[in-house]
Design a protein around this motif. Structure first.
Motif, PDB file in Angstrom:
ATOM      1  N   ARG A   5       1.393   4.180  -2.751  1.00  0.00           N
ATOM      2  CA  ARG A   5       1.334   5.694  -2.503  1.00  0.00           C
ATOM      3  C   ARG A   5       2.441   6.329  -2.747  1.00  0.00           C
ATOM      4  O   ARG A   5       2.389   7.769  -3.457  1.00  0.00           O
ATOM      5  CB  ARG A   5       0.671   5.937  -1.175  1.00  0.00           C
ATOM      6  CG  ARG A   5      -0.405   5.100  -0.772  1.00  0.00           C
ATOM      7  CD  ARG A   5      -1.026   5.699   0.489  1.00  0.00           C
ATOM      8  NE  ARG A   5      -1.254   7.184   0.438  1.00  0.00           N
ATOM      9  CZ  ARG A   5      -0.935   7.846   1.484  1.00  0.00           C
ATOM     10  NH1 ARG A   5      -0.227   7.518   2.398  1.00  0.00           N
ATOM     11  NH2 ARG A   5      -1.294   9.318   1.409  1.00  0.00           N
TER      12      ARG A   5
ATOM     13  N   SER B  78       5.553   0.253   7.744  1.00  0.00           N
ATOM     14  CA  SER B  78       6.462   0.312   6.919  1.00  0.00           C
ATOM     15  C   SER B  78       7.660   1.125   7.355  1.00  0.00           C
ATOM     16  O   SER B  78       8.723   0.745   7.364  1.00  0.00           O
ATOM     17  CB  SER B  78       6.116   1.293   5.696  1.00  0.00           C
ATOM     18  OG  SER B  78       5.103   0.381   4.905  1.00  0.00           O
ATOM     19  N   GLU B  79       7.306   2.276   8.265  1.00  0.00           N
ATOM     20  CA  GLU B  79       8.705   2.858   8.774  1.00  0.00           C
ATOM     21  C   GLU B  79       9.213   1.963   9.604  1.00  0.00           C
ATOM     22  O   GLU B  79      10.279   2.017   9.738  1.00  0.00           O
ATOM     23  CB  GLU B  79       8.026   4.459   9.489  1.00  0.00           C
ATOM     24  CG  GLU B  79       7.613   5.263   8.289  1.00  0.00           C
ATOM     25  CD  GLU B  79       6.768   6.355   9.002  1.00  0.00           C
ATOM     26  OE1 GLU B  79       6.487   7.630   8.408  1.00  0.00           O
ATOM     27  OE2 GLU B  79       6.263   6.265  10.191  1.00  0.00           O
TER      28      GLU B  79
ATOM     29  N   SER C  84       4.325   4.259  11.383  1.00  0.00           N
ATOM     30  CA  SER C  84       3.690   3.276  10.428  1.00  0.00           C
ATOM     31  C   SER C  84       4.451   2.045  10.344  1.00  0.00           C
ATOM     32  O   SER C  84       5.756   1.777  10.753  1.00  0.00           O
ATOM     33  CB  SER C  84       3.487   3.743   8.978  1.00  0.00           C
ATOM     34  OG  SER C  84       4.776   3.836   8.429  1.00  0.00           O
TER      35      SER C  84
ATOM     36  N   ARG D 269       0.703  -1.268  -0.002  1.00  0.00           N
ATOM     37  CA  ARG D 269       0.037   0.050   0.022  1.00  0.00           C
ATOM     38  C   ARG D 269       0.983   1.239  -0.016  1.00  0.00           C
ATOM     39  O   ARG D 269       0.708   2.164  -0.707  1.00  0.00           O
ATOM     40  CB  ARG D 269      -0.908   0.135   1.189  1.00  0.00           C
ATOM     41  CG  ARG D 269      -1.778   1.183   1.358  1.00  0.00           C
ATOM     42  CD  ARG D 269      -2.284   1.494   2.720  1.00  0.00           C
ATOM     43  NE  ARG D 269      -1.227   1.680   3.570  1.00  0.00           N
ATOM     44  CZ  ARG D 269      -1.122   1.886   4.920  1.00  0.00           C
ATOM     45  NH1 ARG D 269      -2.370   1.625   5.541  1.00  0.00           N
ATOM     46  NH2 ARG D 269      -0.133   2.189   5.843  1.00  0.00           N
ATOM     47  N   ASP D 270       1.841   1.129   1.026  1.00  0.00           N
ATOM     48  CA  ASP D 270       2.656   2.428   0.803  1.00  0.00           C
ATOM     49  C   ASP D 270       3.766   2.538  -0.328  1.00  0.00           C
ATOM     50  O   ASP D 270       3.835   3.718  -0.738  1.00  0.00           O
ATOM     51  CB  ASP D 270       3.575   2.462   2.107  1.00  0.00           C
ATOM     52  CG  ASP D 270       2.647   2.549   3.432  1.00  0.00           C
ATOM     53  OD1 ASP D 270       1.688   3.029   3.365  1.00  0.00           O
ATOM     54  OD2 ASP D 270       3.287   2.207   4.590  1.00  0.00           O
TER      55      ASP D 270
ATOM     56  N   TYR E 165      -6.535   4.135  -2.648  1.00  0.00           N
ATOM     57  CA  TYR E 165      -5.553   4.851  -1.921  1.00  0.00           C
ATOM     58  C   TYR E 165      -5.123   5.945  -3.057  1.00  0.00           C
ATOM     59  O   TYR E 165      -4.653   5.690  -4.206  1.00  0.00           O
ATOM     60  CB  TYR E 165      -4.218   4.026  -1.629  1.00  0.00           C
ATOM     61  CG  TYR E 165      -4.925   2.840  -0.870  1.00  0.00           C
ATOM     62  CD1 TYR E 165      -5.229   3.078   0.519  1.00  0.00           C
ATOM     63  CD2 TYR E 165      -4.715   1.316  -1.327  1.00  0.00           C
ATOM     64  CE1 TYR E 165      -5.821   1.993   1.441  1.00  0.00           C
ATOM     65  CE2 TYR E 165      -4.978   0.566  -0.370  1.00  0.00           C
ATOM     66  CZ  TYR E 165      -5.535   0.798   0.814  1.00  0.00           C
ATOM     67  OH  TYR E 165      -5.876  -0.369   1.649  1.00  0.00           O
TER      68      TYR E 165
ATOM     69  N   TRP F 174       7.845  12.991   2.970  1.00  0.00           N
ATOM     70  CA  TRP F 174       7.859  11.621   3.492  1.00  0.00           C
ATOM     71  C   TRP F 174       9.321  11.219   3.603  1.00  0.00           C
ATOM     72  O   TRP F 174       9.672  10.719   4.655  1.00  0.00           O
ATOM     73  CB  TRP F 174       7.104  10.539   2.512  1.00  0.00           C
ATOM     74  CG  TRP F 174       6.935   9.275   3.373  1.00  0.00           C
ATOM     75  CD1 TRP F 174       5.671   8.869   3.995  1.00  0.00           C
ATOM     76  CD2 TRP F 174       7.617   8.356   3.483  1.00  0.00           C
ATOM     77  NE1 TRP F 174       5.865   7.440   4.340  1.00  0.00           N
ATOM     78  CE2 TRP F 174       7.282   7.388   4.274  1.00  0.00           C
ATOM     79  CE3 TRP F 174       8.854   8.077   2.958  1.00  0.00           C
ATOM     80  CZ2 TRP F 174       7.634   6.029   4.532  1.00  0.00           C
ATOM     81  CZ3 TRP F 174       9.524   6.740   3.294  1.00  0.00           C
ATOM     82  CH2 TRP F 174       8.932   5.683   4.040  1.00  0.00           C
TER      83      TRP F 174
END
Length: 556
Positions: free
Chosen positions: A153, A227-228, A225, A149-150, A199, A210
Motif C-alpha cells: 500500500r 507494522s507501526e 497497526s 500488505r502495508d 488492497y 502516513w
C-alpha cells in the motif's frame, strides 16, 4: 491425667502414621501411574531424567555468607544453593521439621505429580516443545503478511520482505520428524501467491500523511497497526531515532531490517536451534495450544492440561530471556487480537493447522483437512551400466553328432486364465464418466448409491468431527473463497469433505457452502484420487423433497 496424655500421644502417633501411609500410597499411585504397561511407564520416567536433567547447567553467581554448595532438585531439575534453603527453612526447623516438610511436599511435587506425572510429561514433552515452536512460526508468518500488505500500500519494494516458502524456510535445517513434516506441508500451503491487488495503493499525499503520523507516534498509544508497533519496537532496540526526518527511502530500509531480523528468528526456530521452551513470558501461546485440537493428542491419558502447565513452569529456567525477542509479547498479542477481530478461522495463524495434524497422521487421516498435492515424477528406471567387454573364449572341440529322439507330446489341460480383479471404482466416478461420455447437460446422482462410496469409521468420525466444524462456518468459507479461491477449478472442494457433511446431516455447513460458493462449484474426487475436477450443482429444496441432491452439470 498422665495416662490420658499418654493415650492422646499414642492416638496422635497413630493418626500421623495413618496419614503417612496414606500419603505414601497416594504418592506411589501418582508417580507410578495406573498404566497397565509398567515397563513403558518406567522407561518414560527414565527418559525424562536422562534427557532433561543431565549436562551443563547455569545458575546465578554465589554471594551467600556460608557455603557455595548447592543441590539439584530431583523433581524439577532446579539448582538451589544450600544457603537459600537454610534461609527458607530456618523458622520451620525451629518448630517441627517433619510437619513442614510434609506440607512443602504436598504443595509442591505431590500436587504437580498429581496433575502431570513424570512419565506423562516425558511421553509428550518433545511434541509440546514442537507445538510452541509451531505457533510462534505461524504467528510470525501472519506478521510477515501484514508487513507485506502495508509495504504494498505504501509503494515499497516487497522483495525486501519475501513471504514465499523459499524466502522464509529455504535455510531451515530441521532435526525432528514433526518439523520436517510441517515444512513439507507449509510448502504446499504457501505455493499459492497472495493477491495484493485487493488492497488500494496510497497516493503520494497519503504516503506523506502516513509518515508524518508515524513520526509522531508513541508505543503507549492505542490502535497502532501491526507494522507501526513492530517498527516502533525496532526503533527502540536499534537505539536510533528512526522517526526523525523520515523519508520513503528510509522507511523502506526500516521495513527491510525488521523483516531480516524476524526471518533470522524463523530460521532458528525451524532449524530447532532456538532457546524457546514453554514461553512462560508469553502466556498467549500456551492458551492457543490449550484451545486447539492438539490437546486431543496431549490429553489421551487425561494429563494434557496439567502437563502443559508443568512444562511451562518446569522449563522456565531453561529459557534464555534475551532482550532481542521482547517484542514478541506485544506483537503477538496484537496479531492474535487482529485475527480474532476479523473472525479468522486461523486465530493461531494459517500455518498452524498443516503443522498440527499428528493426531490425524497417527490414525491415517488427512481427508479434507489437508491433502498435499502429489507431483508425479517420471520413472526413468536405473541408469544402465556399461556392459563389460567379452573376453575371447577358446573354441570348443566339436562333439560327435547326436541323433535326437522324437517324443510325441501328450495333450494336457488348457491353462486357466485368472483375471486380476479390477480396482473398484466408486459410484461417483462411474456416474461422472457416464455423464462425460453421454454429452448430457446435467445428470442427477442416485444419492443412496453415492452413500455407499466411502464409509467413515467410528475412529475417523471421532477424530475429524471437532476440527472439521471450523471449516464449514460462513466466515471460514468466505475466507477460503476470497484467499484460496475455494470452489474454483484451481482449488475445488474435496468430495470426502462434502460427503461427510451430507452423510452426517451437517445441514448448516451445507447451506453455508451453497450461500458462500453458490449452488454450482467445482469438486475434486479424492475418493478415487482423480485429479480432474468435476462441476456440480448442490440443491436442497422442495424440488428435491428437502433432501441434498448432487447433479453433475456442464460449466456455463
Amino acid at each position: 491425667m498422665k495416662g490420658l496424655r499418654g493415650e492422646e500421644l499414642i492416638l496422635n502417633k497413630k493418626k500421623s502414621l495413618l496419614l503417612l501411609v496414606l500419603l505414601l500410597s497416594m504418592t506411589k499411585m501418582i508417580f507410578a501411574s495406573n498404566d497397565d504397561d509398567e515397563l513403558k511407564v518406567n522407561q518414560a520416567v527414565t527418559d525424562y531424567y536422562l534427557h532433561y536433567f543431565h549436562g551443563e547447567k547455569s545458575f546465578e553467581t554465589y554471594s551467600g555468607p556460608l557455603s557455595p554448595e548447592f543441590i539439584l532438585n530431583p523433581f524439577e531439575g532446579q539448582i538451589n544453593f544450600l544457603d537459600d534453603l537454610f534461609e527458607k527453612s530456618y523458622l520451620d526447623k525451629q518448630i517441627q521439621t517433619q510437619l513442614f516438610e510434609i506440607f512443602n511436599f504436598w504443595e509442591g511435587p505431590f500436587i504437580q505429580a498429581f496433575q502431570c506425572p513424570n512419565w506423562a510429561l516425558s511421553q509428550n514433552i518433545d511434541y509440546m516443545r514442537y507445538l510452541f515452536r509451531l505457533v510462534t512460526i505461524s504467528i510470525l508468518y501472519e506478521k510477515f503478511k501484514l508487513l507485506n500488505r502495508d509495504m504494498y500500500r505504501l509503494g515499497l519494494n516487497q522483495g525486501l520482505c519475501p513471504i514465499d516458502y523459499e524466502g522464509l524456510f529455504s535455510s531451515c535445517a530441521p532435526e525432528t520428524s514433526d518439523m520436517k513434516t510441517f515444512l513439507d506441508r507449509a510448502k504446499v500451503q504457501m505455493e499459492r501467491p497472495h493477491n495484493w491487488s485487493q488492497y488500494n495503493r496510497m497516493t503520494n499525499t497519503q504516503v506523506d500523511d502516513w509518515m508524518k503520523r508515524f513520526s509522531e507516534l508513541d508505543r503507549e498509544q492505542e490502535n497502532l497497526s501491526i507494522s507501526e508497533e513492530r517498527l516502533l519496537i525496532w526503533c527502540d532496540s536499534s537505539q536510533s531515532d528512526c522517526q526523525k526526518d523520515l523519508s520513503k527511502k528510509k522507511l523502506q530500509s526500516y521495513f527491510a531490517e525488521v523483516c531480516k531480523s524476524d526471518r533470522s528468528l524463523v530460521e532458528k526456530i525451524c532449524s530447532e536451534r532456538d532457546q524457546f521452551y514453554g514461553h512462560s513470558w508469553l502466556p498467549l501461546i500456551k492458551n492457543i495450544i490449550k484451545n486447539s485440537h492438539s490437546m486431543n493428542l496431549l490429553n489421551r491419558r487425561g494429563y494434557g492440561e496439567g502437563c502443559l502447565e508443568r512444562y511451562v513452569s518446569d522449563f522456565d529456567m531453561r529459557f534464555n530471556h534475551l532482550p532481542t525477542i521482547d517484542y514478541l509479547a506485544p506483537v503477538f498479542e496484537s496479531i492474535y487480537n487482529y485475527l480474532q477481530a476479523r473472525g479468522s478461522r486461523h486465530a493461531q495463524g494459517a500455518l498452524f493447522i498443516p503443522g498440527a495434524l499428528r493426531e490425524f497422521d497417527d490414525r491415517g487421516l488427512d481427508l479434507a483437512l489437508f491433502r498435499p498435492r502429489q507431483v508425479e515424477q517420471p520413472d526413468y528406471g536405473p541408469e544402465p551400466e556399461p556392459e563389460p567387454e567379452p573376453e575371447p573364449q577358446p573354441e570348443p572341440e566339436p562333439l560327435p553328432e547326436i541323433i535326437p529322439v522324437i517324443v510325441q507330446p501328450r495333450p494336457g489341460p488348457e491353462p486357466v486364465v485368472v483375471e486380476e480383479p479390477a480396482p473398484q471404482e466408486s459410484y461417483f466416478l462411474r456416474a461422472a464418466m457416464r455423464f462425460i461420455d453421454s454429452g448430457m447437460s446435467e445428470y442427477s446422482l442416485d444419492m443412496n448409491k453415492f452413500k455407499g462410496d466411502f464409509t467413515f469409521s467410528e475412529s475417523m468420525v471421532e477424530a475429524i468431527s471437532g476440527p472439521i466444524q471450523a471449516y464449514q462456518t460462513r466466515d471460514a468459507l468466505l475466507d477460503m473463497r476470497t484467499y484460496d479461491s475455494l470452489g474454483s477449478k484451481e482449488e475445488p472442494v474435496r468430495l470426502i469433505f462434502l460427503k461427510y457433511l451430507i452423510d452426517y446431516d451437517q445441514h448448516q455447513g451445507l447451506f453455508n457452502i451453497v450461500d458462500i460458493l453458490g449452488e454450482r462449484f467445482w469438486i475434486l474426487n479424492d475418493i478415487d484420487n482423480v485429479s480432474r475436477p468435476v462441476f456440480i450443482e448442490l440443491e436442497n429444496s422442495q424440488k428435491t423433497n428437502f433432501q441434498w441432491q448432487i447433479r453433475l452439470v456442464v460449466e456455463a
